[in-house]
Design a protein around this motif. Sequence first.
Motif, PDB file in Angstrom:
ATOM      1  N   SER A   1       0.833  -1.202   0.000  1.00 53.45           N
ATOM      2  CA  SER A   1       0.000   0.000   0.000  1.00 53.45           C
ATOM      3  C   SER A   1       0.866   1.249   0.000  1.00 53.45           C
ATOM      4  O   SER A   1       2.004   1.226   0.490  1.00 53.45           O
ATOM      5  CB  SER A   1      -0.903   0.021   1.238  1.00 53.45           C
ATOM      6  OG  SER A   1      -1.792  -1.076   1.251  1.00 53.45           O
TER       7      SER A   1
ATOM      8  N   TYR B   1     -13.940   6.087 -10.157  1.00 52.96           N
ATOM      9  CA  TYR B   1     -12.681   5.359 -10.287  1.00 52.96           C
ATOM     10  C   TYR B   1     -12.605   4.640 -11.619  1.00 52.96           C
ATOM     11  O   TYR B   1     -13.619   4.205 -12.177  1.00 52.96           O
ATOM     12  CB  TYR B   1     -12.547   4.326  -9.165  1.00 52.96           C
ATOM     13  CG  TYR B   1     -12.519   4.940  -7.793  1.00 52.96           C
ATOM     14  CD1 TYR B   1     -13.674   5.112  -7.049  1.00 52.96           C
ATOM     15  CD2 TYR B   1     -11.313   5.375  -7.241  1.00 52.96           C
ATOM     16  CE1 TYR B   1     -13.639   5.691  -5.794  1.00 52.96           C
ATOM     17  CE2 TYR B   1     -11.264   5.953  -5.988  1.00 52.96           C
ATOM     18  CZ  TYR B   1     -12.431   6.112  -5.260  1.00 52.96           C
ATOM     19  OH  TYR B   1     -12.392   6.696  -4.020  1.00 52.96           O
TER      20      TYR B   1
ATOM     21  N   THR C   1     -11.801   1.405 -13.896  1.00 48.70           N
ATOM     22  CA  THR C   1     -12.167   0.021 -13.612  1.00 48.70           C
ATOM     23  C   THR C   1     -10.999  -0.781 -13.046  1.00 48.70           C
ATOM     24  O   THR C   1     -11.196  -1.697 -12.240  1.00 48.70           O
ATOM     25  CB  THR C   1     -12.684  -0.664 -14.884  1.00 48.70           C
ATOM     26  OG1 THR C   1     -11.707  -0.513 -15.929  1.00 48.70           O
ATOM     27  CG2 THR C   1     -13.995  -0.036 -15.339  1.00 48.70           C
TER      28      THR C   1
ATOM     29  N   GLU D   1     -10.827   0.263  -9.166  1.00 42.99           N
ATOM     30  CA  GLU D   1     -12.056   0.224  -8.359  1.00 42.99           C
ATOM     31  C   GLU D   1     -11.913  -0.805  -7.247  1.00 42.99           C
ATOM     32  O   GLU D   1     -11.512  -1.941  -7.477  1.00 42.99           O
ATOM     33  CB  GLU D   1     -13.241  -0.129  -9.258  1.00 42.99           C
ATOM     34  CG  GLU D   1     -14.576  -0.160  -8.554  1.00 42.99           C
ATOM     35  CD  GLU D   1     -15.230   1.209  -8.470  1.00 42.99           C
ATOM     36  OE1 GLU D   1     -15.326   1.873  -9.507  1.00 42.99           O
ATOM     37  OE2 GLU D   1     -15.634   1.607  -7.358  1.00 42.99           O
ATOM     38  N   GLY D   2     -12.225  -0.376  -6.019  1.00 48.45           N
ATOM     39  CA  GLY D   2     -12.158  -1.270  -4.876  1.00 48.45           C
ATOM     40  C   GLY D   2     -10.784  -1.352  -4.225  1.00 48.45           C
ATOM     41  O   GLY D   2     -10.655  -1.901  -3.128  1.00 48.45           O
ATOM     42  N   ARG D   3      -9.766  -0.806  -4.881  1.00 47.65           N
ATOM     43  CA  ARG D   3      -8.411  -0.837  -4.317  1.00 47.65           C
ATOM     44  C   ARG D   3      -7.889   0.553  -3.964  1.00 47.65           C
ATOM     45  O   ARG D   3      -7.118   0.704  -3.019  1.00 47.65           O
ATOM     46  CB  ARG D   3      -7.439  -1.485  -5.324  1.00 47.65           C
ATOM     47  CG  ARG D   3      -7.786  -2.905  -5.696  1.00 47.65           C
ATOM     48  CD  ARG D   3      -6.683  -3.538  -6.549  1.00 47.65           C
ATOM     49  NE  ARG D   3      -6.496  -2.850  -7.826  1.00 47.65           N
ATOM     50  CZ  ARG D   3      -5.337  -2.301  -8.214  1.00 47.65           C
ATOM     51  NH1 ARG D   3      -4.271  -2.348  -7.431  1.00 47.65           N
ATOM     52  NH2 ARG D   3      -5.240  -1.700  -9.398  1.00 47.65           N
TER      53      ARG D   3
ATOM     54  N   THR E   1      -8.597   4.742  -3.079  1.00 43.53           N
ATOM     55  CA  THR E   1      -9.570   5.662  -2.502  1.00 43.53           C
ATOM     56  C   THR E   1      -9.039   7.083  -2.605  1.00 43.53           C
ATOM     57  O   THR E   1      -7.946   7.381  -2.109  1.00 43.53           O
ATOM     58  CB  THR E   1      -9.843   5.331  -1.019  1.00 43.53           C
ATOM     59  OG1 THR E   1     -10.298   3.978  -0.909  1.00 43.53           O
ATOM     60  CG2 THR E   1     -10.915   6.255  -0.453  1.00 43.53           C
TER      61      THR E   1
ATOM     62  N   ASN F   1      -4.260   0.476  -2.198  1.00 42.45           N
ATOM     63  CA  ASN F   1      -4.090  -0.828  -1.559  1.00 42.45           C
ATOM     64  C   ASN F   1      -3.968  -1.914  -2.622  1.00 42.45           C
ATOM     65  O   ASN F   1      -4.335  -1.720  -3.784  1.00 42.45           O
ATOM     66  CB  ASN F   1      -5.280  -1.126  -0.650  1.00 42.45           C
ATOM     67  CG  ASN F   1      -5.385  -0.187   0.534  1.00 42.45           C
ATOM     68  OD1 ASN F   1      -4.384   0.283   1.075  1.00 42.45           O
ATOM     69  ND2 ASN F   1      -6.612   0.110   0.948  1.00 42.45           N
ATOM     70  N   SER F   2      -3.484  -3.069  -2.192  1.00 41.65           N
ATOM     71  CA  SER F   2      -3.378  -4.235  -3.082  1.00 41.65           C
ATOM     72  C   SER F   2      -2.712  -3.868  -4.394  1.00 41.65           C
ATOM     73  O   SER F   2      -3.211  -4.187  -5.480  1.00 41.65           O
ATOM     74  CB  SER F   2      -4.774  -4.821  -3.344  1.00 41.65           C
ATOM     75  OG  SER F   2      -5.405  -5.179  -2.130  1.00 41.65           O
TER      76      SER F   2
END
Length: 121
Positions: free
Chosen positions: A17, A59, A61, A64-66, A68, A83-84
């Motif tokens: 991260s 975001y 694609t 997205e989800g990783r 922020t 992250n990730s």
Amino acid sequence: QVQFAESGGGKVQPGGSLTLSCEVSGIVFNFYTMAWYRQGPGQERDVVASINGDGHTAYGTSVEGRFTISTDVATNSVYLRMNSLRPEDTGVYYCNTRPVFNYMDYRGDYWGQGTQVTVSA
């Protein structure tokens, strides 16, 4: 004089991260949608995340989800928590307005120096 001062990049292993920061000056912060852009090796610069004055975020694609995106109005700062992380996230990251800030004169588009992120084992 507008200025975007990016920082926080570095080298990180896959799965790790980082948090990028951008200090913004010279514009009325809340009047603009702010965004983070990424330019990978041999690639064009593309937007990865944006946030408008109401706090609405969007975001790409691939992040997205990783990732922020957030802002601190009190300090005129924009952040990107990542992250990730994956090797394909490698690149130079820039913050800017969206659309890109343009002086509307001979100076054209303005970009800061960016901050390098390298994801590698």
